[in-house]
Design a protein around this motif. Structure first.
Motif, PDB file in Angstrom:
ATOM      1  N   THR A 280       2.503 -11.170   5.730  1.00  0.00           N
ATOM      2  CA  THR A 280       1.496 -12.083   6.206  1.00  0.00           C
ATOM      3  C   THR A 280       0.485 -12.443   5.004  1.00  0.00           C
ATOM      4  O   THR A 280       0.041 -13.458   5.074  1.00  0.00           O
ATOM      5  CB  THR A 280       0.542 -11.317   7.291  1.00  0.00           C
ATOM      6  N   ILE A 281       0.531 -11.496   4.127  1.00  0.00           N
ATOM      7  CA  ILE A 281      -0.238 -11.982   2.825  1.00  0.00           C
ATOM      8  C   ILE A 281       0.292 -13.428   2.119  1.00  0.00           C
ATOM      9  O   ILE A 281      -0.165 -14.086   1.678  1.00  0.00           O
ATOM     10  CB  ILE A 281      -0.268 -10.747   1.727  1.00  0.00           C
TER      11      ILE A 281
ATOM     12  N   LEU B  90       2.577  -6.376   6.195  1.00  0.00           N
ATOM     13  CA  LEU B  90       1.111  -6.496   5.658  1.00  0.00           C
ATOM     14  C   LEU B  90       1.898  -7.697   4.450  1.00  0.00           C
ATOM     15  O   LEU B  90       0.920  -8.638   4.154  1.00  0.00           O
ATOM     16  CB  LEU B  90       0.797  -5.292   5.035  1.00  0.00           C
TER      17      LEU B  90
ATOM     18  N   MET C 151       3.105 -15.626   5.988  1.00  0.00           N
ATOM     19  CA  MET C 151       4.123 -15.634   7.232  1.00  0.00           C
ATOM     20  C   MET C 151       3.282 -15.195   8.422  1.00  0.00           C
ATOM     21  O   MET C 151       2.310 -14.637   8.289  1.00  0.00           O
ATOM     22  CB  MET C 151       5.362 -14.829   7.118  1.00  0.00           C
ATOM     23  N   ARG C 152       3.745 -15.419   9.643  1.00  0.00           N
ATOM     24  CA  ARG C 152       3.197 -14.992  10.761  1.00  0.00           C
ATOM     25  C   ARG C 152       3.995 -13.709  11.285  1.00  0.00           C
ATOM     26  O   ARG C 152       4.879 -13.723  10.754  1.00  0.00           O
ATOM     27  CB  ARG C 152       3.017 -15.930  11.889  1.00  0.00           C
ATOM     28  N   LYS C 153       3.325 -13.037  12.101  1.00  0.00           N
ATOM     29  CA  LYS C 153       3.985 -11.800  12.793  1.00  0.00           C
ATOM     30  C   LYS C 153       5.269 -12.320  13.207  1.00  0.00           C
ATOM     31  O   LYS C 153       6.358 -11.314  13.166  1.00  0.00           O
ATOM     32  CB  LYS C 153       2.815 -11.267  13.613  1.00  0.00           C
TER      33      LYS C 153
ATOM     34  N   PHE D 243      -3.329  -7.157  10.059  1.00  0.00           N
ATOM     35  CA  PHE D 243      -2.554  -6.291   9.291  1.00  0.00           C
ATOM     36  C   PHE D 243      -3.632  -5.516   8.252  1.00  0.00           C
ATOM     37  O   PHE D 243      -3.201  -4.325   7.889  1.00  0.00           O
ATOM     38  CB  PHE D 243      -1.169  -6.642   8.749  1.00  0.00           C
ATOM     39  N   LEU D 244      -4.519  -6.333   7.698  1.00  0.00           N
ATOM     40  CA  LEU D 244      -5.452  -5.773   6.845  1.00  0.00           C
ATOM     41  C   LEU D 244      -6.183  -4.653   7.513  1.00  0.00           C
ATOM     42  O   LEU D 244      -6.716  -3.472   7.025  1.00  0.00           O
ATOM     43  CB  LEU D 244      -6.356  -6.909   6.279  1.00  0.00           C
TER      44      LEU D 244
ATOM     45  N   TRP E 191      -6.809 -19.622  11.431  1.00  0.00           N
ATOM     46  CA  TRP E 191      -6.387 -19.072  12.707  1.00  0.00           C
ATOM     47  C   TRP E 191      -4.937 -18.886  12.180  1.00  0.00           C
ATOM     48  O   TRP E 191      -4.246 -17.927  12.672  1.00  0.00           O
ATOM     49  CB  TRP E 191      -6.332 -20.314  13.523  1.00  0.00           C
ATOM     50  N   HIS E 192      -4.493 -19.851  11.295  1.00  0.00           N
ATOM     51  CA  HIS E 192      -2.784 -19.519  10.874  1.00  0.00           C
ATOM     52  C   HIS E 192      -2.792 -18.039  10.343  1.00  0.00           C
ATOM     53  O   HIS E 192      -1.707 -17.386  10.357  1.00  0.00           O
ATOM     54  CB  HIS E 192      -2.650 -20.509   9.738  1.00  0.00           C
ATOM     55  N   TYR E 193      -3.659 -17.497   9.593  1.00  0.00           N
ATOM     56  CA  TYR E 193      -3.746 -16.369   8.762  1.00  0.00           C
ATOM     57  C   TYR E 193      -4.488 -15.050   9.640  1.00  0.00           C
ATOM     58  O   TYR E 193      -4.670 -13.980   9.251  1.00  0.00           O
ATOM     59  CB  TYR E 193      -4.567 -16.536   7.591  1.00  0.00           C
ATOM     60  N   LYS E 194      -4.443 -15.146  11.133  1.00  0.00           N
ATOM     61  CA  LYS E 194      -4.950 -14.349  11.972  1.00  0.00           C
ATOM     62  C   LYS E 194      -4.208 -12.755  11.910  1.00  0.00           C
ATOM     63  O   LYS E 194      -4.706 -11.843  11.774  1.00  0.00           O
ATOM     64  CB  LYS E 194      -5.152 -14.655  13.406  1.00  0.00           C
ATOM     65  N   ASP E 195      -2.869 -13.080  11.807  1.00  0.00           N
ATOM     66  CA  ASP E 195      -2.079 -11.953  11.588  1.00  0.00           C
ATOM     67  C   ASP E 195      -2.234 -11.038  10.309  1.00  0.00           C
ATOM     68  O   ASP E 195      -2.051  -9.860  10.429  1.00  0.00           O
ATOM     69  CB  ASP E 195      -0.488 -12.437  11.728  1.00  0.00           C
ATOM     70  N   LEU E 196      -2.494 -11.620   9.244  1.00  0.00           N
ATOM     71  CA  LEU E 196      -2.704 -11.117   7.970  1.00  0.00           C
ATOM     72  C   LEU E 196      -4.179 -10.409   8.255  1.00  0.00           C
ATOM     73  O   LEU E 196      -3.985  -9.269   7.760  1.00  0.00           O
ATOM     74  CB  LEU E 196      -3.058 -12.158   7.058  1.00  0.00           C
TER      75      LEU E 196
ATOM     76  N   ASN F  77       0.678  -1.113   0.058  1.00  0.00           N
ATOM     77  CA  ASN F  77       0.138  -0.022  -0.032  1.00  0.00           C
ATOM     78  C   ASN F  77       0.906   1.073  -0.009  1.00  0.00           C
ATOM     79  O   ASN F  77       1.797   1.410   0.871  1.00  0.00           O
ATOM     80  CB  ASN F  77      -0.939  -0.111   1.215  1.00  0.00           C
TER      81      ASN F  77
ATOM     82  N   LEU G 250       1.431   3.430   3.211  1.00  0.00           N
ATOM     83  CA  LEU G 250       2.010   2.647   4.412  1.00  0.00           C
ATOM     84  C   LEU G 250       3.475   2.900   4.286  1.00  0.00           C
ATOM     85  O   LEU G 250       4.170   2.942   3.337  1.00  0.00           O
ATOM     86  CB  LEU G 250       1.553   1.198   4.644  1.00  0.00           C
TER      87      LEU G 250
ATOM     88  N   TYR H 197      -5.270  -2.947  10.271  1.00  0.00           N
ATOM     89  CA  TYR H 197      -4.402  -2.031  10.606  1.00  0.00           C
ATOM     90  C   TYR H 197      -4.150  -1.040   9.244  1.00  0.00           C
ATOM     91  O   TYR H 197      -4.439  -0.023   9.273  1.00  0.00           O
ATOM     92  CB  TYR H 197      -3.173  -2.589  10.923  1.00  0.00           C
ATOM     93  N   ARG H 198      -4.307  -1.701   8.295  1.00  0.00           N
ATOM     94  CA  ARG H 198      -4.016  -0.989   6.827  1.00  0.00           C
ATOM     95  C   ARG H 198      -5.372  -0.006   6.729  1.00  0.00           C
ATOM     96  O   ARG H 198      -5.052   1.093   6.455  1.00  0.00           O
ATOM     97  CB  ARG H 198      -3.781  -1.817   5.653  1.00  0.00           C
TER      98      ARG H 198
END
Lengths: 416, 278
Positions: free
Chosen positions: A134-135, A131, A138-140, B31-32, B23-28, A120, A123, B34-35
């Motif tokens: 994770t897309i 961002l 990957m995890r944070k 951030f979505l 659940w694996h993609y909860k961080d995504l 984006n 950002l 957040y964006r």
């Protein structure tokens, strides 16, 4: 272990067809009224496809694809534009569903069909790293631990807290590739993302790619038009043509198949021209790489090559020689080779022009042939012949194309 | 790490939601959201004040037109407070409906390149619009103080209202986003229909008008429209003078759950086509 198993895979798309237009007012009104109904049918049919779909607007991007990938294999998928490579990758990365068939995948897949997906502009580099990471799955926590390495690899430390819209396009690409480079899936799917950035960064990318693919028995599927990269990175290959697998397995076979199709030409481009006049009769022109006669003009640039010209001298008296003009496909004369000027007897002659190894580059050459008698051209053929250089597998991490129309290997002296 | 074995096959019609994968993609999702929150007011002068300005001005105009000119009843509550209590949940719903409905279209450049659970896309605005909602609650507090209204124990039911709001917004989000990606008419339709939907909900008038005019049965029937339950219970949460409308709430919740479940099923069944039709 078979990590990917593809069975009877096909994929159909609907392509737009030209709509009928009516030329009467009544017809125009009826078609205006009917238009929403037709639009609805057209849009609904976009998702309405099966193996029996035979409508005129159905296009099969892939047809009955079968192959298996061993764990740790690095598979190159090659083919011309529109052969179905990207569709295959999209199905393997679960972006779209196949129309028929099935795939079994035993591992976590990450796909890089482009770099910087979801970036984006508003950002900052830091936020986009998270961002985009994770897309890509990957995890944070994973990104936290790799963050410094990612930033370091990208070389944009100074701007990491600047909005990406203030980045140059090169910086954006470098950051995006850096995020992708630190993915650690069991199966990595890559589509031509290497064609980004400047030469230096491409070199870095390819080096990283080699590291990624060679580490820890990772399986990589790699689509590219850059045969040098495919040759150096991949272990096996698949050649796709019009949605079918045309060659599968041994990488060299697959690449040869690709080249034969890519420029399916002959050494002699025009066989119908008149090769005889009152002075001379050209009996044959042939091409040899090493000792092997090559009919399609493809040669390996690290081997010497010979152009053999056989002719009968019918009436030439005085000074005679043959000029070969090496031209680039866009018509630019690169250099000209002249045979020594000689008096020749009436009758059969054979002239061999030997092109040394390590002189030409892996590009296409067109060769004009000119026969000269007493400084007058007596027979002249523009771009009669074509040859194409192929580069052998390269050692080292730089896999890009060497620029230049020739690539001579000059002598170097060290520390004199 | 989620399940490592993946089977891709054609014509799989079964409804299945992979919770492990989501659940694996909860961080995504984080951030979505957040964006969405960070980007929306970037390069604007008033920034997050917009979240206050919109409901505030709607309330002022409604007070003038409906409260003063048309003299619509507000169940004895000061009209500005009454209408603000309708406007705030309504603003959340309409903003979510618009954002969620076009969310897939907006995300097409992402989901045609990468796989991740598609269900996250329409959910994102449902969560991110809660930020505007929360900010707009601050004017509500100012209004309540100004008019000397103290909320009572009903405030405890606030999470219930929030839940209903989220379920309703997600349900419509699933339906409209999945339809809009294939039929763009839906996108135009949403912006055309939202103002009309507002007059269908008890934003500028009390639902007691319906009760008094058409009787109790019609009033309960009115609850099928989930916004009725949302707005009426939202008012009850902040105004001690109204008892919590349990019957209406439950009817609205049932109908919202119905929209949510059917929407989710429709969405997950059509998601495999998204990349092809986008």
């Amino acid at each position: 272990m078979k990590i990917i198993k593809v069975e009877n895979l096909s994929k159909a798309y609907r392509i737009g067809l030209k709509e009928k237009r009516s030329d009467t007012l009544g017809g125009a009104i009826t078609s205006f009224i009917k238009k929403p109904i037709n639009n609805f049918k057209r849009l609904r049919n976009l998702s309405n496809l099966n193996e029996k779909s035979k409508d005129a607007d159905v296009f099969w991007a892939l047809k009955d694809i079968n192959f298996e990938v061993e764990q740790g294999d690095i598979l190159g998928i090659i083919g011309k534009n529109g052969a179905g490579k990207s569709t295959l990758l999209k199905i393997l990365s679960r972006i779209t569903e196949p129309t028929t068939g099935q795939i079994e995948i035993n591992g976590r897949v990450a796909s890089l069909l482009e770099v910087g997906t979801g970036f984006n502009p508003e950002l900052t580099g830091r936020e986009n790293t998270y961002l985009n990471g994770t897309i890509l799955g990957m995890r944070k926590k994973e990104i936290d631990s790799k963050f410094d390495a990612i930033v370091d690899f990208s070389g944009v430390e100074k701007f990491i807290d600047t909005p990406v819209k203030r980045y140059s396009s090169g910086m954006r690409v470098r950051l995006a590739f850096a995020v992708a480079a630190f993915l650690e899936p069991e199966i990595l799917i890559i589509d031509e993302v290497l064609a980004v950035g400047d030469a230096e960064f491409q070199k870095k990318c390819l080096g990283k790619m080699q590291d990624i693919s060679q580490g820890e028995g990772r399986t990589v599927l790699f689509v590219s038009h850059n045969m040098t990269a495919v040759r150096s990175l991949c272990k096996s290959g698949i050649y796709l043509e019009n949605g079918y697998v045309k060659e599968n397995g041994n990488l060299e076979h697959v690449i040869n198949k690709y080249f034969n199709v890519l420029t399916d030409t002959n050494f002699i481009l025009n066989k119908n021209i008149e090769l005889e006049n009152e002075y001379i009769f050209i009996k044959n022109i042939s091409y040899y790489s090493g000792n092997k006669q090559i009919n399609n003009g493809k040669f390996e640039i690290d081997k010497p090559n010979t152009i053999k010209i056989e002719f009968d001298n019918k009436s030439i008296r005085g000074n005679f020689n043959i000029n070969l003009l090496f031209n680039s496909p866009d018509g630019y004369n690169i250099f000209t080779v002249c045979s020594p000027v000689k008096n020749i007897d009436i009758g059969y002659h054979q002239y061999n022009c030997i092109i040394p190894e390590n002189f030409l580059n892996d590009v296409v050459y067109y060769i004009s042939v000119m026969f000269v008698n007493n400084a007058n051209p007596i027979l002249n053929f523009d771009n009669l012949l074509t040859i194409e250089g192929l580069e052998p597998p390269r050692v080292g991490s730089w896999l890009g194309k060497f620029p230049g129309l020739i690539k001579p290997k000059f002598q170097w002296n060290y520390n004199l | 790490m989620y399940d490592n074995k993946i089977l891709i096959s054609a014509g799989n019609k079964k409804f299945k939601l992979n919770f492990k994968e989501i659940w694996h993609y909860k961080d995504l999702l984080y951030f979505l959201v957040y964006r969405d929150i960070t980007v929306i007011y970037k390069q604007s002068i008033l920034g997050f004040s917009w979240a206050i300005i919109q409901p505030l001005f709607s309330t002022l105009i409604f007070t003038f037109v409906f409260g003063n000119l048309a003299n619509i009843s507000s169940d004895g509550i000061p009209y500005p407070v009454f209408s603000l209590l309708g406007v705030i949940p309504w603003t959340y719903f309409s903003a979510t409906l618009n954002a969620s409905g076009s969310s897939l279209i907006g995300a097409s450049s992402i989901f045609t390149k990468v796989y991740f659970p598609r269900v996250l896309i329409p959910i994102t605005p449902v969560i991110s619009k809660l930020s505007d909602f929360t900010i707009s609650l601050s004017i509500l507090i100012i209004f309540l103080i100004y008019f000397g209204i103290a909320p009572g124990l009903n405030l405890l039911f606030f999470p219930l209202v929030l839940l209903l709001m989220i379920i309703t917004a997600s349900g419509f989000g699933f339906w409209f986003s999945a339809l809009a990606i294939q039929y763009r008419d839906v996108k135009f339709g949403i912006s055309f229909i939202t103002p009309l939907l507002m007059y269908l909900a008890p934003v500028v008038y009390p639902s007691s008008l319906i009760l008094n005019k058409f009787g109790y049965d019609v009033y309960l029937l009115y609850g099928i429209y989930p916004l009725t339950g949302i707005i009426d219970s939202f008012r009850a949460v902040f105004l001690n003078s109204i008892s919590f409308p349990w019957e209406l709430y439950l009817i609205s919740l049932t109908s919202a759950l119905l929209v949510f479940m059917t929407g989710l099923i429709f969405y997950t069944k059509t998601e495999k086509y998204f990349a092809d039709v986008a």
